[in-house]
Motif scaffolding. Structure first.
Motif, short mmCIF file in Angstrom:
data_model
loop_
_atom_site.label_atom_id
_atom_site.label_comp_id
_atom_site.label_asym_id
_atom_site.label_seq_id
_atom_site.Cartn_x
_atom_site.Cartn_y
_atom_site.Cartn_z
N GLU A 211 -4.84 -3.50 12.97
CA GLU A 211 -5.75 -2.42 12.56
C GLU A 211 -4.99 -1.13 12.28
OE1 GLU A 211 -9.15 -1.91 15.04
OE2 GLU A 211 -9.79 -3.98 14.79
N ALA A 212 -3.96 -0.89 13.07
CA ALA A 212 -3.17 0.33 12.87
C ALA A 212 -2.52 0.31 11.49
CB ALA A 212 -2.11 0.46 13.96
N GLU A 213 -1.99 -0.84 11.13
CA GLU A 213 -1.33 -0.95 9.83
C GLU A 213 -2.34 -0.78 8.70
OE1 GLU A 213 0.41 -4.78 9.14
OE2 GLU A 213 0.69 -4.28 7.02
N LEU A 214 -3.53 -1.38 8.88
CA LEU A 214 -4.58 -1.27 7.86
C LEU A 214 -5.00 0.19 7.68
CD1 LEU A 214 -6.62 -4.46 8.75
CD2 LEU A 214 -5.53 -3.99 6.55
N CYS A 215 -5.14 0.89 8.80
CA CYS A 215 -5.51 2.31 8.74
C CYS A 215 -4.45 3.09 7.97
CB CYS A 215 -5.62 2.92 10.13
SG CYS A 215 -7.10 2.43 11.00
N ARG A 216 -3.19 2.80 8.30
CA ARG A 216 -2.09 3.52 7.66
C ARG A 216 -2.11 3.31 6.15
NH1 ARG A 216 1.29 2.17 11.43
NH2 ARG A 216 2.12 0.40 10.27
N SER A 217 -2.28 2.06 5.74
CA SER A 217 -2.20 1.83 4.29
C SER A 217 -3.48 2.26 3.57
CB SER A 217 -1.82 0.39 3.98
OG SER A 217 -2.67 -0.49 4.63
N LEU A 218 -4.57 2.40 4.31
CA LEU A 218 -5.78 2.93 3.65
C LEU A 218 -5.62 4.41 3.32
CD1 LEU A 218 -8.86 1.37 5.49
CD2 LEU A 218 -8.26 1.13 3.09
N GLU B 178 -5.57 8.60 4.86
CA GLU B 178 -6.47 9.43 5.66
C GLU B 178 -7.95 9.23 5.31
OE1 GLU B 178 -6.22 11.65 8.02
OE2 GLU B 178 -4.03 11.61 8.30
N ALA B 179 -8.77 9.01 6.33
CA ALA B 179 -10.22 8.86 6.11
C ALA B 179 -10.78 10.12 5.45
CB ALA B 179 -10.92 8.59 7.43
N ASP B 180 -10.19 11.26 5.79
CA ASP B 180 -10.61 12.54 5.22
C ASP B 180 -10.49 12.55 3.70
OD1 ASP B 180 -11.66 14.53 6.61
OD2 ASP B 180 -9.79 15.51 7.17
N ASP B 181 -9.34 12.06 3.21
CA ASP B 181 -9.10 12.04 1.76
C ASP B 181 -10.06 11.09 1.07
OD1 ASP B 181 -7.04 13.73 2.17
OD2 ASP B 181 -5.48 12.18 2.18
N VAL B 182 -10.24 9.91 1.69
CA VAL B 182 -11.16 8.92 1.12
C VAL B 182 -12.56 9.54 1.03
CG1 VAL B 182 -12.32 6.73 1.54
CG2 VAL B 182 -9.85 6.90 1.86
N ALA B 183 -12.99 10.18 2.11
CA ALA B 183 -14.34 10.75 2.14
C ALA B 183 -14.49 11.83 1.08
CB ALA B 183 -14.62 11.34 3.53
N SER C 131 -2.10 4.63 -1.76
CA SER C 131 -2.90 4.36 -0.56
C SER C 131 -4.08 3.47 -0.94
CB SER C 131 -3.36 5.63 0.14
OG SER C 131 -3.29 6.73 -0.68
N GLU C 132 -4.25 2.42 -0.14
CA GLU C 132 -5.27 1.42 -0.45
C GLU C 132 -6.67 2.01 -0.44
OE1 GLU C 132 -4.57 -1.70 2.36
OE2 GLU C 132 -2.77 -2.38 1.33
N GLY C 133 -6.84 3.04 0.38
CA GLY C 133 -8.17 3.65 0.51
C GLY C 133 -8.69 4.23 -0.78
N THR C 134 -7.80 4.61 -1.70
CA THR C 134 -8.27 5.26 -2.93
C THR C 134 -8.74 4.26 -3.97
OG1 THR C 134 -6.05 5.25 -3.81
CG2 THR C 134 -6.75 7.25 -2.70
N ILE C 135 -8.51 2.97 -3.72
CA ILE C 135 -8.96 1.99 -4.71
C ILE C 135 -10.48 1.78 -4.60
CG2 ILE C 135 -8.66 -0.35 -5.59
CD1 ILE C 135 -5.77 -0.18 -4.78
N TYR C 136 -11.01 1.91 -3.39
CA TYR C 136 -12.46 1.73 -3.23
C TYR C 136 -13.29 2.79 -3.97
CZ TYR C 136 -11.57 -2.12 -0.07
OH TYR C 136 -11.17 -3.31 0.44
#
Lengths: 196, 108
Positions: free
Chosen positions: A46-53, A55-60, B39-44
């Protein structure tokens, strides 16, 4: 920085919940939950998944900007448009600051044209009636040296007012669409924060 | 690579993966981030935008285990867009390639 799925989803939910409708928040969260589920099945922590996703802030922020720009595209209003601009500014797109001044100047200009057109439309008929009364020989309304010229003038000014309002409507529409396209382009091409 | 550069190309990557077959989110994200450092998060957010723009649709499909997965499929409009972007990209890389080749100082 979040390091578990729960933390990540909670952070997203908290930031999105304040700005977006609940169905949309739930839809977004379900995508990220699925991502974690698949990632774990893939043997990633999960830590690795969070890292590669990232920052939640940026996504939001990106989700919020997209939402407001789409909303402004669907439902035209000055309020929606300003929300869209603000949300896009939230991505840290500093180039937008430079267009903010032209946008405001343009909005003021459109408002002024609207007011002038409106004033003409109100004033025209009044001047028309006054000229008619003068023509009918009511001395009290001797506004014009030549009442016939007054009638022509008042008809002219009313027509001009109508033209201004109609033209202004199309102009505002045109710039609105242009603005939305510009915001979309910004979100598509530029990302607020760099990776790493 | 420059982040703005990458992001502009991301849309083409997603569309072109979907030309071959329908994919679920993780699949798209995983394949793209394996080759492009982003970053993978930006693909969604991008996936949501492309759907919103009518370039693709989604459907749920049961998987062998666990809850159903959300699959992404191109619409006709999406296929058309993919062809446009692909042509643009190919023309662009050929042009840049020629310029680089023409550089006499290039070290090979």
């Amino acid at each position: 920085m979040q390091s578990t799925e729960l933390e990540y989803i909670t952070a997203l939910k908290e930031r999105l919940g304040k700005r977006l409708p609940p169905e949309e928040v739930e839809d977004i969260l379900s995508d990220y939950r699925e991502h974690f589920r698949m990632g774990r099945a893939d043997g990633r922590s999960e830590a690795e998944l969070c890292r590669s996703l990232g920052e939640a802030d940026d996504v939001a922020r990106e989700m919020v900007a997209t939402h407001f720009v789409n909303k402004a595209g669907h439902t035209k209003s000055a309020r929606n448009f300003s929300h869209a601009v603000l949300a896009t500014l939230g991505l840290g797109l500093f180039n937008l600051v430079f267009v903010l001044v032209p946008i405001i100047v343009l909005a003021v200009l459109l408002a002024v044209i609207f007011l002038v057109g409106g004033a003409f439309i109100v004033f025209g008929p009044v001047a028309f009636v006054l000229a008619l009364l003068q023509l009918a020989g009511t001395p009290f309304f001797a506004l014009w040296a030549n009442p016939l010229a007054g009638i022509l003038f008042s008809v002219g000014i009313t027509a001009l007012g109508l033209l201004l309002i109609i033209g202004n409507y199309y102009l505002a529409n045109f710039f609105y669409r242009l603005g939305i396209r510009y915001l979309k382009w910004n979100i598509r091409v530029i990302r607020g924060t760099e990776e790493e | 690579m420059n982040i703005q550069f990458k992001k502009g190309v991301l849309e083409l990557c997603v569309l072109s993966m979907l030309v071959r077959k329908d994919c679920y989110g993780y699949e798209l994200v995983y394949e793209i981030s394996k080759r492009i450092d982003i970053s993978e998060g930006t693909i969604y957010p991008l996936l949501r935008r492309l759907k919103e723009e009518g370039l693709m649709s989604t459907y749920l499909q049961e998987s062998g285990e666990g809850p159903p997965r959300k699959y992404y499929a191109l619409t006709d409009q999406g296929r058309q867009k993919e062809r446009e972007l692909r042509d643009e990209w190919l023309n662009f890389t050929v042009s840049v390639g020629k310029l680089l080749e023409a550089n006499p100082n290039a070290v090979h």
